[in-house]
Design an enzyme around this catalytic site. Structure first.
Site, PDB file in Angstrom:
ATOM      1  N   HIS A 118       0.814  -1.212   0.000  1.00  0.00           N
ATOM      2  CA  HIS A 118       0.000   0.000   0.000  1.00  0.00           C
ATOM      3  C   HIS A 118       0.853   1.272   0.000  1.00  0.00           C
ATOM      4  O   HIS A 118       0.359   2.359   0.268  1.00  0.00           O
ATOM      5  CB  HIS A 118      -0.935   0.010   1.208  1.00  0.00           C
ATOM      6  CG  HIS A 118      -2.200   0.778   0.985  1.00  0.00           C
ATOM      7  ND1 HIS A 118      -3.239   0.312   0.219  1.00  0.00           N
ATOM      8  CD2 HIS A 118      -2.603   1.991   1.413  1.00  0.00           C
ATOM      9  CE1 HIS A 118      -4.216   1.189   0.197  1.00  0.00           C
ATOM     10  NE2 HIS A 118      -3.855   2.234   0.912  1.00  0.00           N
ATOM     11  N   ASP A 182      -7.722   3.852   9.371  1.00  0.00           N
ATOM     12  CA  ASP A 182      -9.067   3.835   8.788  1.00  0.00           C
ATOM     13  C   ASP A 182      -9.264   2.631   7.872  1.00  0.00           C
ATOM     14  O   ASP A 182     -10.353   2.063   7.805  1.00  0.00           O
ATOM     15  CB  ASP A 182      -9.305   5.120   7.988  1.00  0.00           C
ATOM     16  CG  ASP A 182      -9.572   6.313   8.892  1.00  0.00           C
ATOM     17  OD1 ASP A 182     -10.190   6.121   9.955  1.00  0.00           O
ATOM     18  OD2 ASP A 182      -9.168   7.430   8.540  1.00  0.00           O
ATOM     19  N   GLU A 295     -12.668  12.438  13.763  1.00  0.00           N
ATOM     20  CA  GLU A 295     -11.937  12.664  12.515  1.00  0.00           C
ATOM     21  C   GLU A 295     -12.729  13.618  11.624  1.00  0.00           C
ATOM     22  O   GLU A 295     -13.918  13.408  11.388  1.00  0.00           O
ATOM     23  CB  GLU A 295     -11.677  11.347  11.790  1.00  0.00           C
ATOM     24  CG  GLU A 295     -10.709  11.479  10.639  1.00  0.00           C
ATOM     25  CD  GLU A 295     -10.258  10.108  10.117  1.00  0.00           C
ATOM     26  OE1 GLU A 295      -9.629   9.353  10.892  1.00  0.00           O
ATOM     27  OE2 GLU A 295     -10.531   9.797   8.953  1.00  0.00           O
TER      28      GLU A 295
END
Length: 532
Positions: A118, A182, A295
């Site tokens: 990632h 997340d 958030e």
């Protein structure tokens, strides 16, 4: 028990060193029915010496010279550095063998540990080197660290395990890691090599602040168990160390008991000052008097306010349709959760009302959804499926993640969000505050010096057919960084990517001498060296 991997090594026909490697291995191969040698046309750039050294290693035959293009891909889809070989380790000992080979090699052999792939700028790629596919190392176990009142529940996971699997295993015991990202389809070793932040970090700190112990392979090829009590300097070097000091093969991570349900709130603002003041007030409160997840994000005026993170098949929609009318150039969304047990269902409504009362969001512009705890944690996965279907998952992602000090965030918003990015970036724009006292300054991760700083995530997707293009997004990033530099904003890049020593020196600032000394003493032959 993990099934034995069927290994396949392809010997490029155009590569004499790899043919030699095959000859070295042939007597050994005949005793392993699962090992296949085939021919291919790609060239290999490992030196003769490296191939001979590889041939002498006992790697349980989990090394491949074919399909190496798969290790030249990452989520960023902008860098494609092809290795000469991929190692699929069956144990930490396999990694030890490769690291020692690189350490003693006179040919500057580069190795890279790859988790979920990632990264954005090829940080887990190794041009002409060896990529270690950490996902082949499996193992998750829940236990207790310490005794009596000092006992702390933990989960021990291999470095290549994904956080989603760690969470699911822990939740079988009614627990979960205290701090998560997340998106959960990231590797344990990958996020711990950076920091690991999201809306829980205001209370528990980043993921690296919640690690009890590590097992690592050092740059000299040694397996070391380290913690704050043993080999502490190595422990703190590795956490947030960008893979420059050691390869994480196992980690013990703090757990806490968690409820089964959450109330998931989104409140909308047009006033940035009110938006930030509310967030800063919330992160200063104690557990019972605040939310569990805080958030914020920025929405361009044309955005569907009911899209992005709140899409999930596991969520019961109570009041999710919101229409905001405002003359502001952009809108702001504050996303919050409060966890509760099913037997508390009659009380959670009153508690939620009390927590929301001091906030200054737009009147009547609030969305509340009931979700399972796991459903909330795994909320981004549905969006991933949509992006894969549309092809955007495979498009370039020139993301920019910054830490901005609290004292400069209004100035940053005025120029960046209200002017430069008011039309959006074809992806989320995150902005939320963090408490610096939840970060350990002994670790390698760096933050601005102020007590409160904001995490800013510009997570745009380049479109293959329409705007914005990858170049447009990269040019925007460059302008934002230039703005921060010219305005003397004490920013830090999160998930940093620099190309020379001067840039890294500025990034680490006063901590540079310590980082450089640690790096020189560890000497892991990882890609994207801190210096060249």
């Amino acid at each position: 028990m993990t099934p034995r991997r069927t290994s396949s090594t392809t010997i490029p026909t155009a590569c004499l060193p790899c043919i030699l490697l095959g000859l070295y291995l042939l007597p050994f191969l005949r005793s392993f029915p699962y090992f296949i040698v085939t021919a291919a046309t790609p060239s290999c750039s490992l030196s003769k010496e490296n191939c001979r050294e590889l041939a002498a290693l006992n790697l349980n035959l989990n090394i491949s010279f074919s399909n190496t293009a798969t290790a030249a891909q990452d989520f960023g889809h902008m860098h494609h550095d092809r290795p000469s070989a991929i190692l699929y380790p069956s144990s930490a000992q396999d990694i030890v063998a490769i690291v020692k080979l690189a350490y003693f090699s006179p040919n500057n052999l580069t190795i890279a540990a790859k988790g979920a792939g990632h990264s954005i700028y090829g940080q887990a790629q190794a041009l002409h080197g060896i990529v270690i596919e950490m996902s082949s190392l499996k193992g998750i176990e829940v236990g207790v660290h310490g005794f009596g009142e000092a006992a702390v529940p933990f989960v021990e996971a291999s470095g290549g395990e994904l956080w989603i699997d760690v969470v699911k295993e822990a939740m079988k015991k009614g627990m979960a890691p205290r701090s998560l990202t997340d998106y959960l389809y990231l590797s344990v070793g990958g996020t711990l090599s950076n920091a690991g932040v999201s809306g829980q970090a205001f209370r528990y700190g980043p993921q690296i602040s919640n690690v009890l112990e590590l097992e690592v392979v050092t740059g000299k090829g040694e397996i070391v168990i380290c913690s704050e009590h043993q080999h502490a300097d190595l422990f703190y070097s590795v956490l947030g160390g960008l893979g420059q000091f050691a390869i994480i093969t196992k980690a013990k991570i703090c757990l806490h008991h968690v409820p089964t349900k959450v109330k998931w709130v989104r409140a909308y603002y047009s006033d940035f000052s009110a938006f930030t003041k509310d967030q800063e007030m919330l992160i200063s409160q104690e557990n019972e008097n605040s939310f569990d997840y805080i958030e914020g994000s920025v929405l361009d005026k044309g955005k569907d306010l009911n899209s992005w993170k709140m899409e999930s098949h596991s969520i019961e929609d109570l009041n999710s349709n919101v229409t905001v009318e405002s003359d502001a150039p952009v809108l702001y969304c504050l996303e919050l959760t409060k966890a509760y047990f099913v037997h508390e269902s009659n009380l959670i409504g009153k508690k939620l009302t009390s927590l929301l009362e001091p906030l200054h969001y737009l009147p009547s512009q609030i969305s509340i959804i009931d979700a399972s705890y796991l459903g909330f944690l795994d909320r981004v996965h549905d969006k991933e499926r949509d992006l894969r279907k549309s092809g955007l998952w495979y498009a370039p992602h020139p993301w920019l993640n910054l830490f901005i000090p609290k004292s400069r965030i209004i100035e940053f918003d005025a120029w960046v969000f209200k002017q430069q990015l008011s039309g959006g970036i074809n992806g989320p724009m995150l902005i939320y505050p963090l408490n610096r006292n939840k970060w350990d300054s002994r670790m390698s991760a760096v933050t601005p010096s102020e007590d409160i700083f904001y995490a800013v995530g510009l997570l745009g997707y380049a479109s293959p057919r329409t705007a914005p293009t990858a170049k447009t997004l990269m040019d925007q990033n460059s302008k934002i960084l230039y703005f921060c530099k010219t305005k003397s904003i004490d920013y830090k890049q999160y998930l940093p990517h620099y190309v020379n020593e001067d840039e890294w020196r500025i990034h680490f600032d006063r901590l540079w001498p310590r980082f450089r000394e640690r790096k020189l003493s560890r000497r892991l032959s990882a890609p994207y060296h801190i210096w060249h």
